[in-house]
Design an enzyme around this catalytic site. Structure first.
Site, PDB file in Angstrom:
ATOM      1  N   ASP A 186       0.836  -1.199   0.000  1.00 13.11           N
ATOM      2  CA  ASP A 186       0.000   0.000   0.000  1.00 13.11           C
ATOM      3  C   ASP A 186       0.880   1.261   0.000  1.00 13.11           C
ATOM      4  O   ASP A 186       0.589   2.237  -0.691  1.00 13.11           O
ATOM      5  CB  ASP A 186      -0.912  -0.012   1.226  1.00 13.11           C
ATOM      6  CG  ASP A 186      -1.664  -1.322   1.350  1.00 13.11           C
ATOM      7  OD1 ASP A 186      -2.483  -1.609   0.462  1.00 13.11           O
ATOM      8  OD2 ASP A 186      -1.421  -2.074   2.316  1.00 13.11           O
ATOM      9  N   HIS A 188      -4.722  -3.448   6.416  1.00 13.51           N
ATOM     10  CA  HIS A 188      -4.526  -3.676   4.971  1.00 13.51           C
ATOM     11  C   HIS A 188      -5.894  -4.060   4.402  1.00 13.51           C
ATOM     12  O   HIS A 188      -6.210  -5.233   4.206  1.00 13.51           O
ATOM     13  CB  HIS A 188      -3.501  -4.790   4.732  1.00 13.51           C
ATOM     14  CG  HIS A 188      -3.382  -5.169   3.279  1.00 13.51           C
ATOM     15  ND1 HIS A 188      -2.965  -4.292   2.308  1.00 13.51           N
ATOM     16  CD2 HIS A 188      -3.646  -6.336   2.630  1.00 13.51           C
ATOM     17  CE1 HIS A 188      -2.975  -4.895   1.134  1.00 13.51           C
ATOM     18  NE2 HIS A 188      -3.396  -6.134   1.295  1.00 13.51           N
TER      19      HIS A 188
END
Ligand code: NAD
Ligand code: LMR
Length: 328
Positions: free
Chosen positions: A159, A187
């Site tokens: 990410d 996440h």
């Protein structure tokens, strides 16, 4: 010749595993003079495919690869491991959220946590990639009796890399010019890629990308939904970029963090930034010596950021509640 570092990889016959093993064996994880042993763990029915991968590893004649073991036995697989990369688990399909996988994947991490506690090396460190990775890491940690909590990590580096790439593209710079970018929380689609503290060549991102509307309403959702966008486009979840992020994560934890910067990884919270102690949440992390790590203190959290972080932490707490029967 240095003593080899032993790396255990679960899900070694999967798509991330297939990409990961060759980079580890070629020295991408620990550098060009550090030999490695690979201990590859798969479920029984994937062992024949894994055998093919082992043949290919041997056929590469990697100078740094000392030993390869392929097994479905967890104690054999984690024996003497200095690092365990827990990738093995089912990926989501189109239309699913990652935490829809908890019922299928969560239980994998109880036995793996127990086996790590029994069989890994004293200095074991564990990176969970398999989704939902924060809560799977929590399950592994809570079942690995005697292994300190600060040895468990869940991967949010993909990410971070995605967020840096998007900011760089918008600003017309290279992604390596973007620093101090923290992914907070889970996440998942509630994660918060914090552009408010990020810098481009040392300047606040918000001074360079002045389009706040784009930052809030395009950048954040695009990073949150990038995994789903890749699944839609490829018909399979990210693999090479995930494998690359796993390498980046470990490298960032075994080498000193550049001055003034930090990296994003989900760790067991010590209560910093009001994140409840004991949950595995992504936050800004530094290491000075490549062994111990600390949460970077004093990162500014605006009211806007706090609201986003709190939303993701609430989701982690509800995931924790959903798996309470798996937490020892
Ligand atoms: P894949 O289906 O290609 O491979 C998964 C492998 O895990 C398979 O070979 C399977 O046999 C194996 N496996 C299943 N249960 C196992 C067990 N109990 N022990 C050992 N191995 C087991 O999937 P993939 O694309 O390699 O993805 C793996 C996981 O990583 C998925 O959960 C995916 O969602 C996740 N992922 C996470 C991130 C992240 O940023 N954290 C990024 C990408 C993918
Ligand atoms: C990703 O972020 O690409 C992975 O977590 C796979 C997924 O399910 O999105």
């Amino acid at each position: 010749m240095k003593t080899p570092i032993t790396v255990s990889v679960t899900g070694a016959a999967g798509q991330i595993g297939y990409a990961l093993l060759f980079r580890i064996a070629s020295g991408a994880l620990f550098g060009p003079d550090q030999p490695v042993n690979l201990r590859l763990i798969e479920i029984e029915k994937a062992l024949p495919a894994l055998e093919g991968t082992v043949m290919e590893l041997k056929d590469c004649a990697f100078p740094l690869l000392s030993e390869v073991v392929a097994t479905a036995d967890l104690d054999e697989g984690f024996k003497g491991a200095n690092w365990a990369l827990l990738v093995g688990s089912v990926p989501r399909g189109p239309g699913m959220e990652r935490n829809d996988l908890l019922g299928i994947n969560g239980k994998i991490f109880t036995g793996q946590g127990e086996a790590i506690a029994r069989s890994a090396a004293e200095d074991i460190r564990v990176l969970v990639v398999g989704n939902p990775c924060n809560t799977n890491a929590l399950i592994a940690m809570r079942n690995a009796s005697g292994v300190p909590n600060d040895r468990f990590f869940a991967m949010t580096r993909l990410d971070e890399n995605r967020a840096k790439a998007q900011l760089a593209e918008k600003a017309g710079v290279h992604s390596s010019d973007v620093t101090n970018l923290c992914i907070w929380g889970n996440h998942s689609s509630t994660q918060y890629p914090d552009f408010t503290t990020a810098l481009i060549n040392g300047q606040p991102v918000t001074d360079i990308i002045t389009d706040r509307e784009w930052l809030e309403n395009t950048f954040i959702p695009d990073v949150q939904q990038r995994g789903a966008a890749i699944i839609k486009a490829r018909g399979a979840s990210s693999a090479a970029s995930a494998e690359n992020a796993a390498i980046d994560t470990v490298r960032s934890l075994v080498t000193p963090t550049p001055a003034g910067d930090w990296t994003s990884v989900a760790v067991c919270s010590d209560g910093s930034y009001g994140i409840p102690a004991g949950i595995i949440a992504s936050m800004p992390i530094r290491t000075e010596d490549g062994k111990s790590w600390s949460v970077v203190q004093g990162v500014e959290v605006s009211a806007f950021s706090q609201e986003k972080i709190s939303g993701s932490i609430a989701e982690l707490q509800s995931e924790m509640d959903a798996v309470k029967d798996l937490l020892a």
